[in-house]
Design a protein around this motif. Structure first.
Motif: not given
Length: 510
Positions: A32-57
């Motif tokens: 559960a700890a590993i999955l939570c850490a992985g989920a947090l990384c996925v969420y943060v990564g997705a948010k970072h990707a969206l921000l990067s795409e929006t900021d580039a635009f």
């Protein structure tokens, strides 16, 4: 009063103290700890990707807007009104002008402002939403003089904007460009991703924990079975070795189960040896009391009769001689019973030294030893040697005792003029072809009835036809035990009135 084990089993939460539960809990918690850490990384990564795409635009749009505001002639036809709005701006009291056709998307909001937050120009998409424009006006643009900056703004959480603020020189004055796009779509994407992760992490944790629970249970099942069966074992009731299944012996737990099984077998053998020893003691006491009662009674009667009145010296000597014979008989019985008691406990295999024994020499010495006694009965003892040496590994004292008993019986139950033959040879076993030493003692005596043959190796058993001869009925029982201790066997062939033949087979020395 209940035992601690029973109290533990009776507790409704006893399963929480089990190794299975603790291993599954640790495994599930770690996963559960590993999955939570992985989920947090996925969420943060997705948010970072969206921000990067929006900021580039936003960066691209800010650059295009800055080119127009600074007087760049590229695409002048599209942005004439924007340049006019910038050049005609006189001061903060003037109403801002809109410039349709500046940007390609209505969902992109553009605002040009002075460093003091006075609006110079605004896009139609922003001017039609005063609340969004107010949220941009409320930004402290003076903090962005140092360069380009990204921030969030908006009238409420449901209408958040992603904003870029960048400085620009237009019409000889410094201005700030504010370009914003709605963030609600990206928020929805992140929200949906968060829901998926919130459902997936517990579901995967539960499924993995359930699988771990089953796997640990299957792994520990051999130990649980051994524990259950061991709990049901009693000292006097061993149903058999507690063997694990073949599929359970390939792991560390399987090795532990096999070790417990070997320990159980050793305990089983120890209890059996103890039981045999106790039974041997009881049998020894019963046999001794049975066999010693008669000579003791005879001895006591003779002594009492002799002492009942004064007698001559010859009578006393005769009584003492008779007593000595009874004592010798009792000594023989006690020694025989002691030997059989040791065989019952399995100690005979460890007695004496196991050395190579030449059976020809042994039979020859035995034949010579009984010649005088046989002559006294009118019996002839003959020895037939083997053309080749015959040797076995064993205890020479025990083998001599075995052979003496066989020859003594043959002489004892022979009639005057009969012949007792001792022969030795080497043969192959009919069953597996292994080399064997064969000793045969045959006589021409009274023989044994067919119904008596199955009992001749039982202790204290004597045929009716042999009860008149001296003896205790222990000789052949001792012979059978010695043969078994040497890996051999005895076989008897007899016909009533025609003689008996006893054959001893022992594996030869390797």
């Amino acid at each position: 009063m209940s035992s601690p084990n029973k109290s533990r089993r009776a507790s409704p939460f006893a399963w929480m103290r089990s190794l299975r539960f603790r291993l599954t809990l640790w495994y599930g918690g770690a996963l559960a700890a590993i999955l939570c850490a992985g989920a947090l990384c996925v969420y943060v990564g997705a948010k970072h990707a969206l921000l990067s795409e929006t900021d580039a635009f936003l960066t691209l749009e800010a650059q295009r807007t800055a080119y127009v505001a600074e007087g760049d002639q590229r695409d002048a036809g599209d942005y004439t009104e924007l340049r006019e709005a910038v050049s005609s701006f006189q001061g903060s009291g003037q109403s801002p002008r809109s410039f349709p056709g500046l940007l390609r998307f209505d969902s992109v909001y553009v605002r040009l402002a002075t460093p003091k937050n006075a609006t110079v120009a605004v896009s139609p998409s922003l001017s039609s939403h005063p609340d969004l424009q107010d949220s941009l006006n409320e930004m402290n643009v003076s903090n962005f003089k140092g360069g380009r900056h990204f921030a969030f703004s908006g009238p409420d959480e449901e209408r958040m904007l992603r904003v870029i603020v960048a400085p620009v020189e237009a019409a000889g004055r410094p201005l700030l460009i504010q370009i914003a796009v709605p963030w609600d779509h990206d928020t929805d994407v992140l929200e949906q991703l968060g829901y998926v992760l919130m459902i997936a992490v517990p579901a995967l944790t539960f499924a993995a924990s359930l699988g771990g629970w089953a796997l640990v249970g299957r792994t520990l099942r051999p130990i649980q079975r051994i524990a259950t069966e061991a709990e049901q074992l009693e000292i006097d009731n061993f149903s058999g070795p507690l063997l694990p299944a073949p599929s359970e012996t390939d792991s560390e737990v399987g090795n532990l189960v096999a070790t417990l099984n070997r320990m159980t077998i050793r305990l089983h053998k120890a209890f059996e040896a103890k039981q045999r020893f106790a039974e041997a003691q009881q049998r020894f006491a019963a046999d001794a009391s049975h066999e010693l009662r008669t000579p003791l009674t005879v001895l006591r009667g003779e002594m009492e009769l002799t002492l009942s009145r004064p007698r001559a010296e010859e009578e006393y000597i005769a009584t003492l001689g008779s007593a000595l014979e009874e004592i010798q008989q009792m000594t023989h019985i006690v020694e025989s019973l002691s030997f059989l008691a040791r065989t019952d406990t399995g100690h005979i295999e460890n007695e004496g030294a196991r050395v190579p024994v030449d059976l020809q020499s042994l039979c020859e010495r035995t034949s010579a030893h009984f010649e005088r006694e046989a002559e006294a009965h009118g019996v002839t003892v003959s020895f037939l040697p083997s053309p080749e040496p015959v040797r076995v590994t064993g205890d020479p004292v025990q083998l001599r005792q075995l052979l003496d008993n066989l020859v003594d019986n043959a002489v004892k139950y022979s009639r005057s003029g009969d012949l007792v033959t001792i022969s030795v040879s080497g043969e192959r076993a009919p069953s597996d072809g292994a080399a064997e030493a064969v000793i045969t003692v045959s006589d021409m005596g009274i023989g044994i009835a067919p119904e008596d043959l199955p009992h001749i190796f039982d202790r204290f058993w004597r045929a009716d036809s042999a009860r008149s001869a001296p003896g205790s009925g222990l000789g052949l029982a001792i012979c059978a035990r010695i043969a078994e201790a040497h890996g051999g066997r005895l076989a008897v062939q007899s016909e009533l009135g025609s003689g008996t033949q006893i054959t001893l087979r022992i594996p030869v020395a390797g």
